[in-house]
Motif scaffolding. Structure first.
Motif, PDB file in Angstrom:
ATOM      1  N   GLU A  20     -33.322  53.491  29.066  1.00  0.00           N
ATOM      2  CA  GLU A  20     -34.558  53.770  29.949  1.00  0.00           C
ATOM      3  C   GLU A  20     -34.582  55.267  30.700  1.00  0.00           C
ATOM      4  N   ALA A  21     -33.250  55.280  31.135  1.00  0.00           N
ATOM      5  CA  ALA A  21     -32.992  56.690  31.521  1.00  0.00           C
ATOM      6  C   ALA A  21     -33.478  57.833  30.843  1.00  0.00           C
ATOM      7  N   LEU A  22     -33.039  57.788  29.512  1.00  0.00           N
ATOM      8  CA  LEU A  22     -33.167  58.854  28.346  1.00  0.00           C
ATOM      9  C   LEU A  22     -34.464  58.783  28.225  1.00  0.00           C
ATOM     10  N   ARG A  23     -35.512  57.654  28.095  1.00  0.00           N
ATOM     11  CA  ARG A  23     -36.813  57.874  27.807  1.00  0.00           C
ATOM     12  C   ARG A  23     -37.341  58.827  28.894  1.00  0.00           C
ATOM     13  N   LEU A  24     -37.239  58.426  30.118  1.00  0.00           N
ATOM     14  CA  LEU A  24     -37.594  59.099  31.387  1.00  0.00           C
ATOM     15  C   LEU A  24     -37.117  60.541  31.200  1.00  0.00           C
ATOM     16  N   ALA A  25     -36.038  60.806  31.164  1.00  0.00           N
ATOM     17  CA  ALA A  25     -35.575  62.065  31.353  1.00  0.00           C
ATOM     18  C   ALA A  25     -35.762  62.895  30.058  1.00  0.00           C
ATOM     19  N   GLY A  26     -36.004  62.196  28.625  1.00  0.00           N
ATOM     20  CA  GLY A  26     -36.000  63.171  27.668  1.00  0.00           C
ATOM     21  C   GLY A  26     -34.953  63.290  26.816  1.00  0.00           C
ATOM     22  N   ARG A  27     -33.884  64.095  27.570  1.00  0.00           N
ATOM     23  CA  ARG A  27     -32.648  64.415  27.021  1.00  0.00           C
ATOM     24  C   ARG A  27     -31.692  64.338  28.311  1.00  0.00           C
ATOM     25  N   LEU A  56     -29.840  55.009  17.101  1.00  0.00           N
ATOM     26  CA  LEU A  56     -30.833  55.072  18.043  1.00  0.00           C
ATOM     27  C   LEU A  56     -30.877  56.398  19.188  1.00  0.00           C
ATOM     28  N   LEU A  57     -29.807  56.863  18.866  1.00  0.00           N
ATOM     29  CA  LEU A  57     -29.654  58.291  19.634  1.00  0.00           C
ATOM     30  C   LEU A  57     -29.443  59.501  18.717  1.00  0.00           C
ATOM     31  N   LEU A  58     -29.543  60.709  19.329  1.00  0.00           N
ATOM     32  CA  LEU A  58     -29.327  61.759  18.615  1.00  0.00           C
ATOM     33  C   LEU A  58     -28.471  62.618  19.731  1.00  0.00           C
ATOM     34  N   GLU A  59     -27.579  63.275  19.034  1.00  0.00           N
ATOM     35  CA  GLU A  59     -26.563  64.170  19.879  1.00  0.00           C
ATOM     36  C   GLU A  59     -26.904  65.712  19.533  1.00  0.00           C
ATOM     37  N   ASP A  60     -27.038  66.653  20.524  1.00  0.00           N
ATOM     38  CA  ASP A  60     -27.241  68.002  20.283  1.00  0.00           C
ATOM     39  C   ASP A  60     -26.221  68.707  21.135  1.00  0.00           C
ATOM     40  N   ASN A  61     -25.434  69.449  20.576  1.00  0.00           N
ATOM     41  CA  ASN A  61     -24.473  70.520  21.332  1.00  0.00           C
ATOM     42  C   ASN A  61     -25.214  71.691  21.622  1.00  0.00           C
ATOM     43  N   THR A  62     -25.178  71.744  23.041  1.00  0.00           N
ATOM     44  CA  THR A  62     -25.905  73.126  23.629  1.00  0.00           C
ATOM     45  C   THR A  62     -24.773  73.809  24.268  1.00  0.00           C
ATOM     46  N   VAL A  63     -24.792  74.868  24.191  1.00  0.00           N
ATOM     47  CA  VAL A  63     -23.891  75.925  24.867  1.00  0.00           C
ATOM     48  C   VAL A  63     -24.579  76.686  25.871  1.00  0.00           C
ATOM     49  N   ALA A  64     -23.976  76.912  27.047  1.00  0.00           N
ATOM     50  CA  ALA A  64     -24.630  77.391  28.391  1.00  0.00           C
ATOM     51  C   ALA A  64     -24.380  79.002  28.110  1.00  0.00           C
ATOM     52  N   PRO A  81     -36.473  59.678  17.551  1.00  0.00           N
ATOM     53  CA  PRO A  81     -37.828  59.426  17.306  1.00  0.00           C
ATOM     54  C   PRO A  81     -37.803  58.512  16.111  1.00  0.00           C
ATOM     55  N   SER A  82     -37.205  58.639  15.178  1.00  0.00           N
ATOM     56  CA  SER A  82     -37.513  58.006  13.648  1.00  0.00           C
ATOM     57  C   SER A  82     -36.819  56.592  13.600  1.00  0.00           C
ATOM     58  N   ALA A  83     -36.044  56.331  14.787  1.00  0.00           N
ATOM     59  CA  ALA A  83     -35.245  55.086  14.759  1.00  0.00           C
ATOM     60  C   ALA A  83     -36.173  53.710  14.389  1.00  0.00           C
ATOM     61  N   MET A  98     -56.175  51.529  18.032  1.00  0.00           N
ATOM     62  CA  MET A  98     -54.820  51.441  17.599  1.00  0.00           C
ATOM     63  C   MET A  98     -53.938  52.602  18.099  1.00  0.00           C
ATOM     64  N   VAL A  99     -52.702  52.495  18.500  1.00  0.00           N
ATOM     65  CA  VAL A  99     -52.108  53.673  18.811  1.00  0.00           C
ATOM     66  C   VAL A  99     -50.455  53.508  17.893  1.00  0.00           C
ATOM     67  N   LEU A 100     -50.049  54.380  17.501  1.00  0.00           N
ATOM     68  CA  LEU A 100     -48.505  54.721  16.901  1.00  0.00           C
ATOM     69  C   LEU A 100     -47.896  55.356  17.705  1.00  0.00           C
ATOM     70  N   ALA A 101     -46.475  54.783  18.041  1.00  0.00           N
ATOM     71  CA  ALA A 101     -45.688  55.395  18.906  1.00  0.00           C
ATOM     72  C   ALA A 101     -44.389  55.509  18.294  1.00  0.00           C
ATOM     73  N   ASP A 102     -43.498  56.400  18.442  1.00  0.00           N
ATOM     74  CA  ASP A 102     -42.213  56.463  17.931  1.00  0.00           C
ATOM     75  C   ASP A 102     -41.148  55.843  18.990  1.00  0.00           C
ATOM     76  N   TYR A 103     -39.793  55.883  18.782  1.00  0.00           N
ATOM     77  CA  TYR A 103     -38.779  55.413  19.377  1.00  0.00           C
ATOM     78  C   TYR A 103     -38.354  56.021  20.625  1.00  0.00           C
ATOM     79  N   ALA A 104     -38.920  57.316  20.693  1.00  0.00           N
ATOM     80  CA  ALA A 104     -38.660  58.227  21.933  1.00  0.00           C
ATOM     81  C   ALA A 104     -39.968  57.904  23.079  1.00  0.00           C
ATOM     82  N   GLY A 105     -40.852  57.156  22.432  1.00  0.00           N
ATOM     83  CA  GLY A 105     -42.069  56.868  23.387  1.00  0.00           C
ATOM     84  C   GLY A 105     -43.173  57.897  23.109  1.00  0.00           C
ATOM     85  N   THR A 106     -43.209  58.826  22.211  1.00  0.00           N
ATOM     86  CA  THR A 106     -44.090  59.890  21.824  1.00  0.00           C
ATOM     87  C   THR A 106     -45.486  59.088  21.156  1.00  0.00           C
ATOM     88  N   ARG A 107     -46.573  59.489  21.587  1.00  0.00           N
ATOM     89  CA  ARG A 107     -47.576  58.864  20.485  1.00  0.00           C
ATOM     90  C   ARG A 107     -47.692  59.580  19.415  1.00  0.00           C
TER      91      ARG A 107
END
Length: 217
Positions: A20-27, A56-64, A81-83, A98-107
């Motif tokens: 729930e927290a990830l869907r609200l925050a996005g990442r 169910l999750l993706l991991e992204d390494n970001t360097v500041a 999204p494709s989970a 009808m609406v199709l949505a992915d696992y990230a909650g995106t329409r």
């Protein structure tokens, strides 16, 4: 056995909090997830490891940037999204939406079909809905295997447990079975609810920290 059941329930609740927290925050990185959910970093690490292994999750390494970087690069997590995908079918007077949505909650897609609902026979409603859903999925290069569940929102009095539409201004007929024929013809699990109730459920799921799980419909 009771302790085992309590432990399993707690794990499911904590997984739900993280997703729930990830869907609200996005990442978000794990530390931020701990702040958002109130869970310990050890618990967050264990849960996110499981969710990553399940795809169910993706991991992204970001360097500041060099000027602000301290310590190790930040690792952000986001829903995959494709989970899984879901289909929502809204039935109202004269139309099926009808609406199709992915696992990230995106329409992903949306389509409205004009349907002469009022004079439809009982056995025609589920069959018509199933055929429209299958055509909708095919149009967007999805198969029933890609869809985890179909959520049906309908005007009127919905018997959620039985999956029947007891009464609706959209139909002359009453006690219309929906979930069984749609599930049988599409091969996808279905759930039925009144449309106003689903609006409340959606708001509470999307804005849990604002509504605190309470609504009047």
């Amino acid at each position: 056995m009771v302790n085992r059941a309590d432990s399993d329930l707690l794990r499911r609740q904590n997984r739900h909090l993280v997703l729930e927290a990830l869907r609200l925050a996005g990442r978000a990185p794990r530390v931020e997830l701990g702040r958002l959910t109130g869970l310990s970093l050890a618990t967050i690490t264990s849960i996110t490891a499981q969710l990553l292994n399940e795809g169910l999750l993706l991991e992204d390494n970001t360097v500041a940037p060099i000027s602000t970087r301290r310590g190790r690069p930040s690792v952000e997590l986001s829903p995959n999204p494709s989970a899984a995908h879901i289909v929502v079918l809204k039935i109202s007077i004269g139309k099926f939406e009808m609406v199709l949505a992915d696992y990230a909650g995106t329409r992903v897609a949306r389509e409205i079909k004009t349907v002469a609902t009022y004079n439809m026979k009982i056995h025609e409603v589920g069959k018509k809905a199933a055929s429209l859903i299958l055509a909708f999925l095919a149009e967007h290069n999805k198969s029933p295997r890609d869809v985890r569940i179909i959520g049906i929102a309908a005007q009127g009095a919905a018997e959620t447990g039985a999956g029947h539409l007891m009464w609706s201004p959209a139909f002359k007929e009453v006690n219309i079975p929906l979930t069984e024929p749609i599930s049988r013809l599409t091969g996808i699990d279905c759930r039925l609810s009144n449309d106003a109730n689903m609006i409340a459920e959606g708001l509470m799921a999307r804005e849990h920290y604002q509504y605190k799980g309470t609504a009047a419909v």
